[in-house]
Design an enzyme around this catalytic site. Structure first.
Site, PDB file in Angstrom:
ATOM      1  N   ASP A 102       0.877  -1.166   0.000  1.00  0.00           N
ATOM      2  CA  ASP A 102       0.000   0.000   0.000  1.00  0.00           C
ATOM      3  C   ASP A 102       0.918   1.221   0.000  1.00  0.00           C
ATOM      4  O   ASP A 102       2.089   1.125   0.368  1.00  0.00           O
ATOM      5  CB  ASP A 102      -0.892  -0.032   1.246  1.00  0.00           C
ATOM      6  CG  ASP A 102      -1.735   1.215   1.395  1.00  0.00           C
ATOM      7  OD1 ASP A 102      -2.375   1.627   0.417  1.00  0.00           O
ATOM      8  OD2 ASP A 102      -1.726   1.804   2.503  1.00  0.00           O
ATOM      9  N   ASP A 114      -0.029   5.073   0.864  1.00  0.00           N
ATOM     10  CA  ASP A 114      -0.202   6.138   1.852  1.00  0.00           C
ATOM     11  C   ASP A 114      -0.072   5.617   3.281  1.00  0.00           C
ATOM     12  O   ASP A 114      -0.747   4.654   3.676  1.00  0.00           O
ATOM     13  CB  ASP A 114      -1.563   6.807   1.680  1.00  0.00           C
ATOM     14  CG  ASP A 114      -1.733   7.398   0.290  1.00  0.00           C
ATOM     15  OD1 ASP A 114      -0.718   7.523  -0.422  1.00  0.00           O
ATOM     16  OD2 ASP A 114      -2.871   7.722  -0.085  1.00  0.00           O
ATOM     17  N   ASP A 166      -1.324  -0.209   6.140  1.00  0.00           N
ATOM     18  CA  ASP A 166      -1.610   0.433   7.432  1.00  0.00           C
ATOM     19  C   ASP A 166      -3.076   0.347   7.815  1.00  0.00           C
ATOM     20  O   ASP A 166      -3.442   0.679   8.936  1.00  0.00           O
ATOM     21  CB  ASP A 166      -1.220   1.920   7.370  1.00  0.00           C
ATOM     22  CG  ASP A 166      -2.171   2.710   6.490  1.00  0.00           C
ATOM     23  OD1 ASP A 166      -2.929   3.535   7.019  1.00  0.00           O
ATOM     24  OD2 ASP A 166      -2.172   2.479   5.267  1.00  0.00           O
TER      25      ASP A 166
END
Length: 281
Positions: A22, A24, A196
């Protein structure tokens, strides 16, 4: 008589593997799309009010992440916001400011992981909900082999229509990974994934080695329950500084980054407070 010795390693080559990241708050310390709001404002794509709103959205994102409902609202807002934007202009603005805006917020730990996976012979794939016009240049900057990102529909006039062609989010990320595994020959049971957010659980579940990075509360809870490794990335650093042997930005850069972040958060809070007062009136 000629004796033929079969090479079983050639008959049964080791399956290819990959590491899926991922973007961001996993590889970079902020939202990739929202980070370019100032550039889009200077390029005439958005007005001052939109800058303040994206500053507030960035503040919320950094403070606690974004759940499913917040992500949906952000998607709807950004889709409407980019309607009519000239795609070539967007690409030019991103290219002009990429190093100034993204390079300083790349996590040192993530950059090291990407290097380690490449050294181990694994492909590195960035899988992001942000738009392809933003994610693809960032992927190139990071040295990623492939990028999966949201794609907007472009009209005959070369501008975004505001409609989404492909939304790289939740289960669709996992589906994209499986499609890549089939086309590229990846053995997902030997692949790695990093995120996250609990919204990326399908992506993490799709591989044999899932990792939670700076996880939100929901993902941290799941990671603990499932025994997944939890990684804390907290050292943003320019790639050039890493090459020169530095792992932590110089003190003035840290102070400047904190000042910019505080200013953006303050601007966002002012916009949000004014909106609440207007609604109350």
């Amino acid at each position: 008589m000629l004796r033929v010795v079969e090479n079983h390693s050639l008959r049964h080559p080791m399956p290819r593997t990959a590491a899926f990241f991922d973007l961001d708050k996993t590889v970079i310390a902020k939202s990739s799309t929202l980070t370019f709001s100032k550039s889009f404002y200077q390029g005439g794509l958005i007005n001052r009010r939109a800058v303040l709103r994206t500053a507030y959205a960035q503040f919320v994102f950094l403070a606690g992440g974004a759940d499913h409902d917040q992500m949906e609202r952000m998607r709807e807002y950004l889709s409407a916001l980019c309607r009519g934007w000239n795609v070539q202009l967007v690409k030019e603005l991103v290219a002009e400011t990429l190093h100034d805006l993204i390079d300083p917020i790349i996590y040192d730990e993530a950059a090291s992981l990407i290097e380690e996976h490449h050294t181990a012979g694994r492909d590195v794939v960035i899988v992001s909900t942000s738009g392809a016009e933003v994610v693809e240049p960032i992927g190139e900057l990071l040295g990623a082999d492939r990028v999966v990102a949201t794609r907007m529909i472009v009209g005959d006039d070369g501008c975004f229509t505001g409609e989404v062609e492909y939304y790289a989010y939740g289960p669709t990320k996992a589906a994209a990974i499986r499609e890549l595994a089939e086309s590229e020959g990846y053995d997902l049971s030997r692949c790695y994934a990093y995120s996250d957010s609990a919204t990326d659980l399908p992506m993490l579940e799709a591989v044999g080695h899932p990792h939670a990075v700076n996880p939100d509360r929901a993902l941290r809870r799941e990671a603990l329950a499932r025994g997944w490794p939890i990684l804390d990335f907290n050292r943003p650093v320019r790639l050039k500084q890493r090459i020169r042997g530095f792992s932590v930005p110089p003190r003035p850069a840290l102070v400047a980054a904190a000042a910019v972040g505080a200013a953006a958060a303050t601007a966002g809070l002012v916009w949000y407070a004014s909106r609440r007062r207007s609604a109350a009136a």
